[in-house]
Design an enzyme around this catalytic site. Structure first.
Site, PDB file in Angstrom:
ATOM      1  CG  ASP A  59     -29.334  34.452  34.236  1.00  0.00           C
ATOM      2  OD1 ASP A  59     -29.118  35.612  34.675  1.00  0.00           O
ATOM      3  OD2 ASP A  59     -29.765  33.541  34.947  1.00  0.00           O
ATOM      4  CB  ILE A  60     -30.264  39.935  33.038  1.00  0.00           C
ATOM      5  CG1 ILE A  60     -31.127  39.347  34.129  1.00  0.00           C
ATOM      6  CG2 ILE A  60     -31.045  40.607  31.951  1.00  0.00           C
ATOM      7  CD1 ILE A  60     -31.803  40.408  34.979  1.00  0.00           C
TER       8      ILE A  60
ATOM      9  CG  ASN B  14     -30.725  27.033  41.798  1.00  0.00           C
ATOM     10  OD1 ASN B  14     -29.889  26.134  41.908  1.00  0.00           O
ATOM     11  ND2 ASN B  14     -30.403  28.265  41.451  1.00  0.00           N
TER      12      ASN B  14
ATOM     13  CD  GLN C   8     -37.725  27.636  41.886  1.00  0.00           C
ATOM     14  OE1 GLN C   8     -37.965  26.737  42.700  1.00  0.00           O
ATOM     15  NE2 GLN C   8     -38.381  27.762  40.742  1.00  0.00           N
TER      16      GLN C   8
ATOM     17  CG  HIS D 200     -35.035  28.918  35.901  1.00  0.00           C
ATOM     18  ND1 HIS D 200     -36.002  29.209  36.835  1.00  0.00           N
ATOM     19  CD2 HIS D 200     -33.853  29.207  36.505  1.00  0.00           C
ATOM     20  CE1 HIS D 200     -35.430  29.659  37.944  1.00  0.00           C
ATOM     21  NE2 HIS D 200     -34.121  29.662  37.771  1.00  0.00           N
TER      22      HIS D 200
ATOM     23  CG  HIS E 243     -29.185  28.639  35.925  1.00  0.00           C
ATOM     24  ND1 HIS E 243     -29.036  30.008  35.956  1.00  0.00           N
ATOM     25  CD2 HIS E 243     -30.108  28.354  36.888  1.00  0.00           C
ATOM     26  CE1 HIS E 243     -29.814  30.527  36.892  1.00  0.00           C
ATOM     27  NE2 HIS E 243     -30.484  29.548  37.480  1.00  0.00           N
TER      28      HIS E 243
HETATM   29  P1  AMP Z   1     -32.690  31.092  40.156  1.00  0.00           P
HETATM   30  O1  AMP Z   1     -31.904  31.611  41.314  1.00  0.00           O
HETATM   31  O2  AMP Z   1     -32.255  29.731  39.705  1.00  0.00           O
HETATM   32  O3  AMP Z   1     -34.198  31.197  40.384  1.00  0.00           O
HETATM   33  O4  AMP Z   1     -32.298  32.010  38.935  1.00  0.00           O
HETATM   34  C1  AMP Z   1     -33.074  33.041  38.434  1.00  0.00           C
HETATM   35  C2  AMP Z   1     -32.245  33.646  37.344  1.00  0.00           C
HETATM   36  O5  AMP Z   1     -33.092  34.421  36.541  1.00  0.00           O
HETATM   37  C3  AMP Z   1     -31.136  34.576  37.855  1.00  0.00           C
HETATM   38  O6  AMP Z   1     -29.872  34.069  37.461  1.00  0.00           O
HETATM   39  C4  AMP Z   1     -31.462  35.925  37.197  1.00  0.00           C
HETATM   40  O7  AMP Z   1     -30.312  36.607  36.740  1.00  0.00           O
HETATM   41  C5  AMP Z   1     -32.357  35.504  36.049  1.00  0.00           C
HETATM   42  N1  AMP Z   1     -33.316  36.518  35.629  1.00  0.00           N
HETATM   43  C6  AMP Z   1     -34.219  37.173  36.401  1.00  0.00           C
HETATM   44  N2  AMP Z   1     -34.943  38.027  35.671  1.00  0.00           N
HETATM   45  C7  AMP Z   1     -34.505  37.913  34.385  1.00  0.00           C
HETATM   46  C8  AMP Z   1     -34.850  38.554  33.156  1.00  0.00           C
HETATM   47  N3  AMP Z   1     -35.816  39.458  33.076  1.00  0.00           N
HETATM   48  N4  AMP Z   1     -34.164  38.204  32.039  1.00  0.00           N
HETATM   49  C9  AMP Z   1     -33.177  37.289  32.106  1.00  0.00           C
HETATM   50  N5  AMP Z   1     -32.821  36.642  33.230  1.00  0.00           N
HETATM   51  C10 AMP Z   1     -33.462  36.956  34.361  1.00  0.00           C
END
Ligand code: AMP
Ligand code: ZN
Length: 143
Positions: free
Chosen positions: A32-33, A88, A95, A101, A103
């Site tokens: 996760d970035i 989420n 979400q 996904h 985490h």
């Molecule tokens: P959520 O709030 O559970 O939908 O989490 C989405 C997650 O995706 C967040 O923690 C972001 O940091 C992560 N995310 C979004 N774009 C990218 C990306 N290109 N590479 C890695 N992680 C990402």
């Protein structure tokens, strides 16, 4: 199978760069970035689903089958003393990306527990840093 405008489908296809931790026939895992904690990883099914609500049991089974090995690899690589699994579903549950996904959030301090502050550390890591971390974890995924 994949959704044209989905950022995670593009990551699976390699159209958007990612720091890959693990991949098999059904599953893709990458850092996760935001790196809320070091090694913070997302585990996703290759088959696009929006979230748990529209996910067939078989897709969920294949997804979860990879989770323990990825969790152990993260734990072993950086000596995590705990780990949270977070998922989420829908905007009301925060979400933000609508491709299912999980985490994996390693914990390194006894104090953090479940109440850890969700704070991005994206600025602390370059893409090279992320690739390095992902490779370190990948080496520790059991076969
Ligand atoms: P959520 O709030 O559970 O939908 O989490 C989405 C997650 O995706 C967040 O923690 C972001 O940091 C992560 N995310 C979004 N774009 C990218 C990306 N290109 N590479 C890695 N992680 C990402
Ligand atoms: Zn998708």
């Amino acid at each position: 199978m994949s959704h044209e405008d989905c950022i995670f489908c593009k990551i699976i296809k390699g159209e958007i760069p990612s720091a890959k931790v693990y991949e098999d026939e059904h599953v893709y895992a990458f850092l996760d970035i935001s790196q809320v904690t070091k090694g913070h990883t997302l585990v996703i099914p290759k088959q696009h689903t929006r979230n748990l609500y529209d996910t067939p049991s078989e897709v969920a089974s294949n997804l979860f089958a990879a989770v323990p090995r990825i969790a152990n690899a993260i734990k072993d690589t950086y000596g995590a003393i705990g780990m949270n699994l977070l998922n989420n579903n829908e905007a009301a549950a925060n979400q933000q990306v609508f491709h299912l996904h999980l985490h994996l959030l390693p914990k390194y301090s006894e104090e953090e527990g479940f109440s850890a502050i969700w704070k991005t550390h994206a600025d602390d890591y370059s893409m090279d840093d992320l690739q390095h971390i992902a490779q370190e974890i990948n080496k520790n995924v059991a076969n």
